[in-house]
Structures are given as C-alpha cells and as structure tokens.
Scaffold this motif. Structure first.
Motif, PDB file in Angstrom:
ATOM      1  N   PHE A 127       5.798 -21.909  -1.392  1.00 28.44           N
ATOM      2  CA  PHE A 127       4.993 -20.983  -2.202  1.00 28.44           C
ATOM      3  C   PHE A 127       5.159 -19.543  -1.767  1.00 28.44           C
ATOM      4  CE2 PHE A 127       2.913 -23.043   1.262  1.00 28.44           C
ATOM      5  CZ  PHE A 127       2.608 -21.950   2.061  1.00 28.44           C
ATOM      6  N   CYS A 128       6.119 -19.270  -0.867  1.00 29.68           N
ATOM      7  CA  CYS A 128       6.235 -17.934  -0.284  1.00 29.68           C
ATOM      8  C   CYS A 128       7.529 -17.263  -0.718  1.00 29.68           C
ATOM      9  CB  CYS A 128       6.200 -18.039   1.244  1.00 29.68           C
ATOM     10  SG  CYS A 128       6.354 -16.438   2.057  1.00 29.68           S
ATOM     11  N   MET A 170      -0.066  -9.939  12.103  1.00 33.12           N
ATOM     12  CA  MET A 170       1.363 -10.281  12.022  1.00 33.12           C
ATOM     13  C   MET A 170       1.496 -11.277  10.866  1.00 33.12           C
ATOM     14  SD  MET A 170       2.766  -8.564  14.591  1.00 33.12           S
ATOM     15  CE  MET A 170       4.356  -9.211  14.155  1.00 33.12           C
ATOM     16  N   GLY A 172       3.251 -10.272   7.860  1.00 30.89           N
ATOM     17  CA  GLY A 172       4.259  -9.789   6.920  1.00 30.89           C
ATOM     18  C   GLY A 172       5.401 -10.789   6.827  1.00 30.89           C
ATOM     19  N   GLU A 175       8.385 -15.464  10.684  1.00 29.22           N
ATOM     20  CA  GLU A 175       7.525 -16.316  11.504  1.00 29.22           C
ATOM     21  C   GLU A 175       7.483 -15.701  12.909  1.00 29.22           C
ATOM     22  OE1 GLU A 175       5.337 -18.857  11.470  1.00 29.22           O
ATOM     23  OE2 GLU A 175       5.334 -18.513  13.628  1.00 29.22           O
ATOM     24  N   THR A 207       0.736 -17.927  12.219  1.00 20.24           N
ATOM     25  CA  THR A 207       1.893 -18.814  12.331  1.00 20.24           C
ATOM     26  C   THR A 207       1.820 -19.959  11.328  1.00 20.24           C
ATOM     27  OG1 THR A 207       3.136 -20.313  13.784  1.00 20.24           O
ATOM     28  CG2 THR A 207       0.759 -20.165  14.176  1.00 20.24           C
ATOM     29  N   ALA A 208       3.010 -20.435  10.932  1.00 18.55           N
ATOM     30  CA  ALA A 208       3.086 -21.612  10.063  1.00 18.55           C
ATOM     31  C   ALA A 208       2.856 -22.884  10.871  1.00 18.55           C
ATOM     32  CB  ALA A 208       4.448 -21.651   9.370  1.00 18.55           C
ATOM     33  N   SER A 228      -1.452 -20.913   9.188  1.00 16.57           N
ATOM     34  CA  SER A 228      -1.252 -21.163   7.763  1.00 16.57           C
ATOM     35  C   SER A 228      -1.289 -22.667   7.543  1.00 16.57           C
ATOM     36  CB  SER A 228       0.103 -20.591   7.331  1.00 16.57           C
ATOM     37  OG  SER A 228       0.073 -19.188   7.427  1.00 16.57           O
ATOM     38  N   GLU A 271      -5.556 -20.216   7.164  1.00 16.53           N
ATOM     39  CA  GLU A 271      -5.240 -19.656   5.854  1.00 16.53           C
ATOM     40  C   GLU A 271      -4.888 -20.813   4.910  1.00 16.53           C
ATOM     41  OE1 GLU A 271      -2.673 -17.322   8.473  1.00 16.53           O
ATOM     42  OE2 GLU A 271      -2.628 -15.902   6.796  1.00 16.53           O
ATOM     43  N   THR A 273      -3.729 -21.134   0.943  1.00 19.27           N
ATOM     44  CA  THR A 273      -3.381 -20.539  -0.356  1.00 19.27           C
ATOM     45  C   THR A 273      -3.738 -21.507  -1.473  1.00 19.27           C
ATOM     46  OG1 THR A 273      -1.610 -19.235   0.624  1.00 19.27           O
ATOM     47  CG2 THR A 273      -1.452 -19.638  -1.722  1.00 19.27           C
ATOM     48  N   ILE A 302      -6.821 -18.027   0.063  1.00 19.21           N
ATOM     49  CA  ILE A 302      -6.008 -16.941  -0.511  1.00 19.21           C
ATOM     50  C   ILE A 302      -5.593 -17.344  -1.925  1.00 19.21           C
ATOM     51  CG2 ILE A 302      -4.013 -15.446  -0.140  1.00 19.21           C
ATOM     52  CD1 ILE A 302      -3.763 -16.602   2.690  1.00 19.21           C
ATOM     53  N   PRO A 303      -6.074 -16.610  -2.947  1.00 25.02           N
ATOM     54  CA  PRO A 303      -5.577 -16.920  -4.291  1.00 25.02           C
ATOM     55  C   PRO A 303      -4.056 -16.730  -4.308  1.00 25.02           C
ATOM     56  CG  PRO A 303      -7.428 -15.370  -4.357  1.00 25.02           C
ATOM     57  CD  PRO A 303      -7.009 -15.482  -2.923  1.00 25.02           C
ATOM     58  N   PHE A 307       5.273 -14.923  -7.794  1.00 23.22           N
ATOM     59  CA  PHE A 307       6.463 -14.084  -7.670  1.00 23.22           C
ATOM     60  C   PHE A 307       7.527 -14.692  -8.570  1.00 23.22           C
ATOM     61  CE2 PHE A 307       6.260 -17.219  -4.317  1.00 23.22           C
ATOM     62  CZ  PHE A 307       7.496 -17.834  -4.348  1.00 23.22           C
ATOM     63  N   CYS A 348      -0.204 -10.922  -0.184  1.00 24.33           N
ATOM     64  CA  CYS A 348       0.297 -12.014   0.673  1.00 24.33           C
ATOM     65  C   CYS A 348       1.407 -12.783  -0.033  1.00 24.33           C
ATOM     66  CB  CYS A 348      -0.793 -13.033   0.967  1.00 24.33           C
ATOM     67  SG  CYS A 348      -2.218 -12.379   1.778  1.00 24.33           S
TER      68      CYS A 348
HETATM   69  N1  SAH Z   1       5.007 -17.040   8.954  1.00 25.57           N
HETATM   70  C1  SAH Z   1       3.648 -16.677   9.286  1.00 25.57           C
HETATM   71  C2  SAH Z   1       3.345 -15.264   8.896  1.00 25.57           C
HETATM   72  C3  SAH Z   1       3.293 -15.023   7.383  1.00 25.57           C
HETATM   73  S1  SAH Z   1       1.646 -14.741   7.016  1.00 25.57           S
HETATM   74  C4  SAH Z   1       2.695 -17.685   8.682  1.00 25.57           C
HETATM   75  O1  SAH Z   1       3.154 -18.560   7.955  1.00 25.57           O
HETATM   76  O2  SAH Z   1       1.510 -17.641   8.966  1.00 25.57           O
HETATM   77  C5  SAH Z   1       1.559 -14.666   5.326  1.00 25.57           C
HETATM   78  C6  SAH Z   1       0.418 -15.528   4.801  1.00 25.57           C
HETATM   79  O3  SAH Z   1       0.424 -15.502   3.371  1.00 25.57           O
HETATM   80  C7  SAH Z   1       0.597 -16.956   5.221  1.00 25.57           C
HETATM   81  O4  SAH Z   1      -0.612 -17.620   5.372  1.00 25.57           O
HETATM   82  C8  SAH Z   1       1.327 -17.471   4.008  1.00 25.57           C
HETATM   83  O5  SAH Z   1       1.325 -18.853   3.957  1.00 25.57           O
HETATM   84  C9  SAH Z   1       0.568 -16.818   2.884  1.00 25.57           C
HETATM   85  N2  SAH Z   1       1.351 -16.791   1.651  1.00 25.57           N
HETATM   86  C10 SAH Z   1       2.673 -16.949   1.526  1.00 25.57           C
HETATM   87  N3  SAH Z   1       3.032 -16.872   0.248  1.00 25.57           N
HETATM   88  C11 SAH Z   1       1.924 -16.659  -0.469  1.00 25.57           C
HETATM   89  C12 SAH Z   1       1.679 -16.441  -1.851  1.00 25.57           C
HETATM   90  N4  SAH Z   1       2.662 -16.444  -2.739  1.00 25.57           N
HETATM   91  N5  SAH Z   1       0.414 -16.222  -2.236  1.00 25.57           N
HETATM   92  C13 SAH Z   1      -0.579 -16.181  -1.330  1.00 25.57           C
HETATM   93  N6  SAH Z   1      -0.400 -16.362  -0.017  1.00 25.57           N
HETATM   94  C14 SAH Z   1       0.839 -16.603   0.418  1.00 25.57           C
END
Ligand code: SAH
Length: 377
Positions: A127-128, A170, A172, A175, A207-208, A228, A271, A273, A302-303, A307, A348
C-alpha cells in the motif's frame, strides 16, 4: 566509525556526517581539544553557519586549518512546495539522478518534520508508493541530519528559544532500521543540546518491524518507537507486508514489549493504515485489541492515501470512526491521523522522490528474504 582526516589530499570530511563524539574524534586527529568541536557544532546547528570564516569565536589559524580538512555541506533543495494547509515539502537532490523528500507538518502546538532514511525502499509494502519505487541506496548520516538542518534553517529555528520544528519522525522514504548506523548517528545529533536539542520522546523511529534491529535499537538509543502494523493477523499482514513472513506478529509484539522495558520508553505507537474492505472490519478491530493488551501502546489510524496505480482505496470516514470506537471502548488509546499535505503528495505513503531503482539489488534482497522465510518455516 570515524574516517581518517584527509591529510591534504582527497575529499574533505563533511561535518554533517558525524555526531558529537564523532566530531570530537575528528578534531582530536587534528590535535584539537573536544570543546573546539562543540563550538563548531553550535555554529552549524544553532546559527546555521556553514562557512568556517564566519565562526568568529575561533581564531583565524584554526579556522583555516578546519577549512582545509573539513566541509559543511547540506543536501541541495531541488524544489520546495507548500500545501494549502501549510505543510511544506522539500525535494532534495542526491547523486545519480536520485532525489528524496522530507515534509514539515505545522500544528498549533508543535511542528513535525518527516525525514527519509533511504533512497526508495526494498520492503515492498503493498500500500506504499515508496515501496512501489524500488530501492537505490542508504542515505549517508549527513543526508539524514541535513534534512533536519535544511528545514530548521528555513523555519529559523533557535534551540531553547523559539522553536518551530519540535518533533522529528523517521517516517519518510525508506526503512530506517535497514540503515541503522547512519540513522542512529543522525538521531544523536537531533537529540543533542549542541545539535537540534530535541527530547527523546520528540524523536520517533518508525519501522515495518525488523525484530532483531528493534532489539539493537534498544541498546543504542531511547528514542520513541512506532511500528507499522496495518493488519492484526499474520495471514493478512504477510499479504500486505512481505517482511511479516520473516518476522511474524508474535515475534514483533515480543520485541515491542522488550523495547518498553526501559523506564524512558513507555509506549509504542502502532500505525494502522485503513484500507477499504481489507483491514477495516469490526473483527479486525477486535483482533487488534487482543494484540494491544500485550504491550503498552497507542494506535494511530491512518486513512489510506491513494497514489497512481494502487489497487487499494481509503476506508469510509464512518468505517474509520466505527473502528476507532471499538478500540476506544476497549480502552485502547486510538487516534485518527489527519491527512495533511495531500494536495502536494506529501501525505503518508505518498513520498516517492525520484528513485533510480537498482532492480537487481532489489531482486537480490527479495530472494534473500524468501530464503529467510523458508529457513524460518
Ligand atoms: N519503513 C518505515 C518508515 C515509513 S513510515 C515504516 O514502515 O514504518 C510511513 C508510514 O506511512 C508507515 O506506517 C507506512 O506504513 C504508512 N503508509 C505507507 N503508505 C501509505 C499510504 N499510501 N497511505 C497511508 N499510510 C501509508
């Protein structure tokens, strides 16, 4: 590790590359006392000075000596963009046609900078959008610290005075735990009084879920930890986040429990999503409650931010609120993260910078991950 000071030849050492200990070691190699390193740090981080000639409390001879051995070079801003809600995004140019993004999110009582740790990401969370870009390389410590410096200078930050940048996450691109040493060095500068002077609880690593690295972080630093999670059971999580096949939820939660065992680190932020029809049903909330009972935690919903090319959709607002209510009714502290900066793709999961994907390297990483899986299985 401190690289030796170039003796008249080769590249100068970029001082953004080091934390206080590293700088003191570098200065020692030049035969200079630790307090000289401290003075230079204050010029860099409190006054945003990058030219040794302007460091007026240091004598001319020493300034020349420093100038011969060192440089102070922040990342280059390719462009800056402000969203309607005040969110600010920088695209910072790296080598080889790459670029990374950092985002500043102003709120009434705080200002948070979202910092990248890698050019792209190899974890391929479904989803990223960064995950879809592939991976190029780790950022140097100077490139991570430099993101904070660029934002702090733009905002006119003065530590211990008036401060617009109060928090760093952190969260952005990349990882952070896969770029461990450089991230820890940069977070040391963020938390140092001679650096950005932020308290531990105001610096968050997300972190993931790289389990062994969470334990390593526990040895190295007292920063806040965000995880996450995004799914409350292994079947779904492995589908959304391939890393879960190597480090399943139970192991992850155990590592989180170990992380909170120090007094300075009391809670983990999870977190989650919200993906329409995928992980947003009442049964998922109930499974999540069971997990959250095991570790001192709070949940950030997180809604989903869409993309280009994604197969996912954002859960309905009413569904997100109902999900939150189930958690709140079970006394799980749960917030819904407000979407910020989405008109400039700064929300995000929307950061994609410009990643020249080293596909072979990414394929190699995936292969290793698969091997790890069969090894674990
Ligand atoms: N790699 C690390 C740092 C990225 S943090 C991690 O995974 O935590 C970015 C956050 O936004 C993470 O929780 C990620 O899972 C979330 N995220 C990623 N894609 C997203 C999306 N399309 N919509 C909402 N949140 C998303």
């Amino acid at each position: 590790m401190v690289r030796p000071v170039a003796a008249g030849v080769g590249a100068k050492v970029n001082l953004f590359e080091h934390d206080r200990n590293g700088l003191r070691a570098l200065f020692a190699q030049l035969g200079e006392k630790p307090y000289r390193a401290d003075q230079v740090m204050k010029w860099i981080y409190h006054r945003h000075v990058t030219d040794f000639a302007q460091m007026t409390d240091i004598g001319k001879a020493l300034r020349d000596k420093l100038d011969a051995a060192f440089e102070i070079v922040p990342p280059k801003a390719l462009f800056e963009k402000q969203a309607n809600d005040g969110t600010y995004k920088w695209l910072l140019g790296m080598d080889g046609g790459n670029a990374i993004e950092s985002v500043f999110i102003p709120e009434t009582s705080r200002g948070t900078l979202c910092v990248s740790s890698q050019v792209g990401c190899a974890l391929a969370c479904q989803f990223c959008s960064t995950g879809a870009q592939g991976f190029n390389r780790n950022l140097a410590a100077a490139e991570i610290t430099g993101q904070v410096w660029v934002a702090a200078r733009h905002l006119g930050n003065v530590p211990h005075h008036q401060r617009k940048l109060t928090n760093v996450v952190m969260m952005g691109m990349g990882e952070p735990l896969l770029n461990f040493d450089n991230v820890v060095t940069a977070m040391n500068v963020m938390r140092d009084d001679l650096g950005f002077g932020l308290a531990n609880k105001r610096v968050t690593l997300s972190t993931a879920g790289l389990v062994p690295m969470i334990d390593k972080l526990a040895q190295a630093s007292d920063v806040s930890l965000a995880v996450s999670l995004h799914a409350p059971n292994d079947e779904l999580r492995s589908e959304l986040m391939p890393i879960n096949r190597k480090y399943p939820i139970k192991d992850l939660i155990d590592a989180c429990v170990r992380y909170t065992q120090r007094k300075a680190r009391t809670t983990i932020t999870f977190e989650y999503t919200m993906l329409k029809g995928i992980n947003d049903q009442p049964e998922h909330a109930r499974q999540l409650i069971k997990l959250m009972r095991k570790v001192p935690s709070k949940v950030n919903l997180i809604p989903f931010n869409p993309f280009f090319g994604t197969r996912f959709e954002r859960s309905e607002e009413t569904v997100i609120r109902a999900f939150q209510k189930i958690l709140l009714d079970a006394d799980v502290l749960t917030m819904v993260r407000r979407t910020r900066g989405d008109d400039i793709d700064a929300a995000c999961g929307q950061l994609k910078g410009q990643v020249v994907d080293r596909t072979r390297r990414q394929a190699e990483f995936r292969r290793k991950l698969e091997q790890g899986i069969s090894h674990v299985a």
